[in-house]
Design a protein around this motif. Structure first.
Motif, PDB file in Angstrom:
ATOM      1  N   PRO A  41       0.913  -1.097   0.046  1.00  0.00           N
ATOM      2  CA  PRO A  41      -0.108   0.081  -0.047  1.00  0.00           C
ATOM      3  C   PRO A  41       1.005   1.138   0.160  1.00  0.00           C
ATOM      4  O   PRO A  41       1.924   1.101   0.463  1.00  0.00           O
ATOM      5  N   THR A  42       0.467   2.504  -0.443  1.00  0.00           N
ATOM      6  CA  THR A  42       1.123   3.545  -0.197  1.00  0.00           C
ATOM      7  C   THR A  42       1.113   3.888   1.293  1.00  0.00           C
ATOM      8  O   THR A  42       0.446   3.524   2.112  1.00  0.00           O
ATOM      9  N   LEU A  43       2.100   4.852   1.523  1.00  0.00           N
ATOM     10  CA  LEU A  43       2.246   5.222   2.870  1.00  0.00           C
ATOM     11  C   LEU A  43       0.820   5.946   3.388  1.00  0.00           C
ATOM     12  O   LEU A  43       0.838   5.663   4.703  1.00  0.00           O
ATOM     13  N   GLU A  44       0.337   6.539   2.597  1.00  0.00           N
ATOM     14  CA  GLU A  44      -1.097   7.175   2.933  1.00  0.00           C
ATOM     15  C   GLU A  44      -1.878   6.041   3.225  1.00  0.00           C
ATOM     16  O   GLU A  44      -2.906   6.319   4.294  1.00  0.00           O
ATOM     17  N   GLN A  45      -1.969   5.038   2.571  1.00  0.00           N
ATOM     18  CA  GLN A  45      -2.881   4.034   2.748  1.00  0.00           C
ATOM     19  C   GLN A  45      -2.837   3.363   4.030  1.00  0.00           C
ATOM     20  O   GLN A  45      -3.715   3.085   4.988  1.00  0.00           O
ATOM     21  N   ILE A  46      -1.323   3.059   4.383  1.00  0.00           N
ATOM     22  CA  ILE A  46      -1.149   2.560   5.518  1.00  0.00           C
ATOM     23  C   ILE A  46      -1.199   3.369   6.878  1.00  0.00           C
ATOM     24  O   ILE A  46      -1.946   2.980   7.962  1.00  0.00           O
ATOM     25  N   ILE A  47      -1.032   4.732   6.697  1.00  0.00           N
ATOM     26  CA  ILE A  47      -1.147   5.807   7.709  1.00  0.00           C
ATOM     27  C   ILE A  47      -2.753   5.685   8.010  1.00  0.00           C
ATOM     28  O   ILE A  47      -3.259   5.748   9.234  1.00  0.00           O
ATOM     29  N   GLU A  48      -3.498   5.905   6.791  1.00  0.00           N
ATOM     30  CA  GLU A  48      -4.934   5.815   7.083  1.00  0.00           C
ATOM     31  C   GLU A  48      -5.531   4.571   7.899  1.00  0.00           C
ATOM     32  O   GLU A  48      -6.584   4.734   9.202  1.00  0.00           O
ATOM     33  N   VAL A  49      -4.896   3.494   7.576  1.00  0.00           N
ATOM     34  CA  VAL A  49      -5.665   2.452   8.615  1.00  0.00           C
ATOM     35  C   VAL A  49      -5.001   2.242   9.816  1.00  0.00           C
ATOM     36  O   VAL A  49      -5.820   2.014  10.815  1.00  0.00           O
ATOM     37  N   HIS A  50      -3.935   2.661  10.100  1.00  0.00           N
ATOM     38  CA  HIS A  50      -3.441   2.600  11.264  1.00  0.00           C
ATOM     39  C   HIS A  50      -3.721   3.600  12.177  1.00  0.00           C
ATOM     40  O   HIS A  50      -3.945   3.368  13.449  1.00  0.00           O
ATOM     41  N   ASP A  51      -4.081   4.796  11.739  1.00  0.00           N
ATOM     42  CA  ASP A  51      -4.742   5.817  12.363  1.00  0.00           C
ATOM     43  C   ASP A  51      -6.010   5.517  12.723  1.00  0.00           C
ATOM     44  O   ASP A  51      -6.681   5.456  13.977  1.00  0.00           O
ATOM     45  N   PHE A  52      -6.946   4.867  12.111  1.00  0.00           N
ATOM     46  CA  PHE A  52      -8.130   4.230  12.235  1.00  0.00           C
ATOM     47  C   PHE A  52      -8.112   3.085  13.230  1.00  0.00           C
ATOM     48  O   PHE A  52      -8.933   3.155  14.320  1.00  0.00           O
ATOM     49  N   LEU A  53      -7.141   2.342  13.234  1.00  0.00           N
ATOM     50  CA  LEU A  53      -6.928   1.258  14.462  1.00  0.00           C
ATOM     51  C   LEU A  53      -6.828   1.955  15.682  1.00  0.00           C
ATOM     52  O   LEU A  53      -7.225   1.422  16.597  1.00  0.00           O
ATOM     53  N   ARG A  54      -6.020   3.080  15.614  1.00  0.00           N
ATOM     54  CA  ARG A  54      -5.511   3.788  16.927  1.00  0.00           C
ATOM     55  C   ARG A  54      -6.739   4.267  17.327  1.00  0.00           C
ATOM     56  O   ARG A  54      -6.884   4.063  18.710  1.00  0.00           O
ATOM     57  N   ALA A  55      -7.487   4.894  16.842  1.00  0.00           N
ATOM     58  CA  ALA A  55      -8.681   5.710  17.239  1.00  0.00           C
ATOM     59  C   ALA A  55      -9.450   4.737  17.656  1.00  0.00           C
ATOM     60  O   ALA A  55     -10.339   4.699  18.821  1.00  0.00           O
ATOM     61  N   THR A  62      10.562   3.581   5.024  1.00  0.00           N
ATOM     62  CA  THR A  62       9.250   4.383   4.609  1.00  0.00           C
ATOM     63  C   THR A  62       8.246   3.971   5.269  1.00  0.00           C
ATOM     64  O   THR A  62       7.540   4.977   5.924  1.00  0.00           O
ATOM     65  N   ILE A  63       8.007   2.789   5.558  1.00  0.00           N
ATOM     66  CA  ILE A  63       6.840   2.098   6.211  1.00  0.00           C
ATOM     67  C   ILE A  63       6.780   2.732   7.662  1.00  0.00           C
ATOM     68  O   ILE A  63       5.840   3.275   8.114  1.00  0.00           O
ATOM     69  N   PHE A  64       7.918   2.699   8.080  1.00  0.00           N
ATOM     70  CA  PHE A  64       8.323   2.937   9.717  1.00  0.00           C
ATOM     71  C   PHE A  64       8.014   4.488  10.076  1.00  0.00           C
ATOM     72  O   PHE A  64       8.090   4.888  10.997  1.00  0.00           O
ATOM     73  N   GLU A  65       7.947   5.276   8.953  1.00  0.00           N
ATOM     74  CA  GLU A  65       7.772   6.725   9.071  1.00  0.00           C
ATOM     75  C   GLU A  65       6.627   6.923   9.627  1.00  0.00           C
ATOM     76  O   GLU A  65       6.233   7.832  10.227  1.00  0.00           O
ATOM     77  N   ALA A  66       5.441   5.938   9.461  1.00  0.00           N
ATOM     78  CA  ALA A  66       4.057   6.475   9.975  1.00  0.00           C
ATOM     79  C   ALA A  66       3.985   6.419  11.332  1.00  0.00           C
ATOM     80  O   ALA A  66       4.576   5.431  12.091  1.00  0.00           O
ATOM     81  N   GLU A  67       3.387   7.407  12.185  1.00  0.00           N
ATOM     82  CA  GLU A  67       3.487   7.509  13.450  1.00  0.00           C
ATOM     83  C   GLU A  67       2.773   6.188  14.300  1.00  0.00           C
ATOM     84  O   GLU A  67       3.195   5.677  15.302  1.00  0.00           O
ATOM     85  N   ASN A  68       1.601   5.862  13.670  1.00  0.00           N
ATOM     86  CA  ASN A  68       1.080   4.571  14.312  1.00  0.00           C
ATOM     87  C   ASN A  68       1.603   3.314  14.005  1.00  0.00           C
ATOM     88  O   ASN A  68       1.000   2.166  14.158  1.00  0.00           O
ATOM     89  N   VAL A  69       2.542   3.108  13.151  1.00  0.00           N
ATOM     90  CA  VAL A  69       3.149   1.835  12.811  1.00  0.00           C
ATOM     91  C   VAL A  69       4.390   1.645  13.641  1.00  0.00           C
ATOM     92  O   VAL A  69       5.501   2.427  13.772  1.00  0.00           O
ATOM     93  N   ASP A  70       4.204   0.592  14.547  1.00  0.00           N
ATOM     94  CA  ASP A  70       5.219   0.383  15.505  1.00  0.00           C
ATOM     95  C   ASP A  70       6.211  -0.771  15.213  1.00  0.00           C
ATOM     96  O   ASP A  70       6.882  -1.085  16.139  1.00  0.00           O
ATOM     97  N   GLY A  71       6.142  -1.268  14.129  1.00  0.00           N
ATOM     98  CA  GLY A  71       6.762  -2.334  13.768  1.00  0.00           C
ATOM     99  C   GLY A  71       6.085  -3.056  12.453  1.00  0.00           C
ATOM    100  O   GLY A  71       5.430  -2.639  11.793  1.00  0.00           O
ATOM    101  N   ALA A  72       6.817  -4.374  12.453  1.00  0.00           N
ATOM    102  CA  ALA A  72       6.207  -5.156  10.946  1.00  0.00           C
ATOM    103  C   ALA A  72       6.218  -6.256  11.410  1.00  0.00           C
ATOM    104  O   ALA A  72       6.829  -7.057  12.313  1.00  0.00           O
ATOM    105  N   LEU A  73       5.404  -7.070  10.631  1.00  0.00           N
ATOM    106  CA  LEU A  73       5.155  -8.609  10.777  1.00  0.00           C
ATOM    107  C   LEU A  73       5.582  -8.979   9.004  1.00  0.00           C
ATOM    108  O   LEU A  73       4.707  -8.534   8.282  1.00  0.00           O
ATOM    109  N   VAL A  74       6.451  -9.759   9.155  1.00  0.00           N
ATOM    110  CA  VAL A  74       7.332  -9.814   7.768  1.00  0.00           C
ATOM    111  C   VAL A  74       7.170 -11.285   7.551  1.00  0.00           C
ATOM    112  O   VAL A  74       7.400 -12.339   8.462  1.00  0.00           O
ATOM    113  N   GLY A  75       6.934 -11.774   6.242  1.00  0.00           N
ATOM    114  CA  GLY A  75       6.890 -13.284   6.071  1.00  0.00           C
ATOM    115  C   GLY A  75       8.164 -13.545   5.380  1.00  0.00           C
ATOM    116  O   GLY A  75       9.187 -13.910   5.882  1.00  0.00           O
ATOM    117  N   GLY A  76       8.225 -13.546   3.972  1.00  0.00           N
ATOM    118  CA  GLY A  76       9.138 -13.923   3.116  1.00  0.00           C
ATOM    119  C   GLY A  76      10.396 -13.329   3.579  1.00  0.00           C
ATOM    120  O   GLY A  76      11.618 -14.224   3.456  1.00  0.00           O
TER     121      GLY A  76
END
Ligand code: PEP
Length: 247
Positions: A172-186, A215-229
């Motif tokens: 997703p774009t950073l904006e899309q990630i931010i939108e969902v993570h901000d929504f989850l935080r709220a 880039t993904i970790f720039e989002a304020e409400n992204v506290d890390g990653a779940l990584v597969g491959g």
């Protein structure tokens, strides 16, 4: 201050020789307070714990029941008994391949907590949901239905994993990630109050690699990653952990 967490989901990959990657990863970690969790296949839990050093070990699923006639399943108590501390629950591959509903996932999360494990609860929309503009509705419903009321900050991690981004190389774009993570935080603050809702870590998952992690970790409400491959090889995963550590 929320913890930073880099979690690796090995899925159905790896036999005992794959544990060499744990040793390699332990030698490449940046130090500091970033938490690293590796979730290998169930037969590797015990030897992984024995070799993990400062890396936490997690399972990829557990059954909701304490014990009984559930051939092929493992209980949360068995996971905890292995020395593992975490369990991924509600991954889209379980929801899709095994027909797990939000209620099923919620029962598993309760079982994980009862066994003293930290649940990494996965949520994510399909591509069709995304295209139809239903992303936030789907994520909101999954959060409401699969995260039990008894959540505590210490034993709860929520991972946003758009299904269409898992293993596809599409991010997703950073904006899309931010939108969902901000929504989850709220949503977490709305449900659990400001202090707890603000303290539950939110991970992003879906085609995270060394070259997009920072880039993904720039989002304020992204506290890390779940990584597969990219968690299968220490040389791929360590740079993601390093990017998180400096974010
Ligand atoms: C996952 O399955 O949890 C995942 C994020 O996979 P990948 O990083 O391979 O997209």
């Amino acid at each position: 201050m929320r913890p930073k967490i880099a979690a690796g989901n090995w899925k159905m990959n790896g036999t005992q020789s794959a544990l060499d990657e744990l040793d390699a990863l332990a030698g490449m970690l940046p130090g500091g307070s970033t938490q690293v969790v590796i979730c290998p296949p169930a037969p590797l839990l015990i030897p992984a714990v024995a070799r993990a050093g400062g890396i936490a070990i997690g399972a990829q699923d557990c059954h909701a029941a304490e014990k009984g006639a559930h051939t092929g399943d493992i209980s949360a108590a068995m996971v905890a008994d292995s020395g593992a501390t975490h369990v991924i629950l509600g991954h889209s591959e379980r929801r899709v391949d095994h027909g797990e509903s939000d209620a099923d996932v919620s029962a598993k999360v309760d079982a994980a907590w009862a066994a003293g494990l930290t649940a990494i609860l996965c949520l994510g929309e399909s591509e069709a949901d995304r295209v139809a503009g239903r992303t936030l509705d789907v994520i909101g419903a999954q959060l409401a239905g699969s995260l039990p009321d008894a959540a505590r900050t210490e034993n709860t991690v929520v991972a946003y994993e758009p299904i269409w981004a898992i293993g596809t190389g599409k991010v997703p774009t950073l904006e899309q990630i931010i939108e969902v993570h901000d929504f989850l935080r709220a949503a977490l603050i709305d449900r659990f109050g400001a202090e707890m809702g603000d303290a539950i870590p939110l991970l992003y998952g879906g085609s995270v690699k060394a070259d997009n992690a920072a880039t993904i970790f720039e989002a304020e409400n992204v506290d890390g990653a779940l990584v597969g491959g990219a968690s299968l090889k220490a040389s791929d995963f360590a740079p993601i952990v390093a990017a998180l550590a400096v974010s």
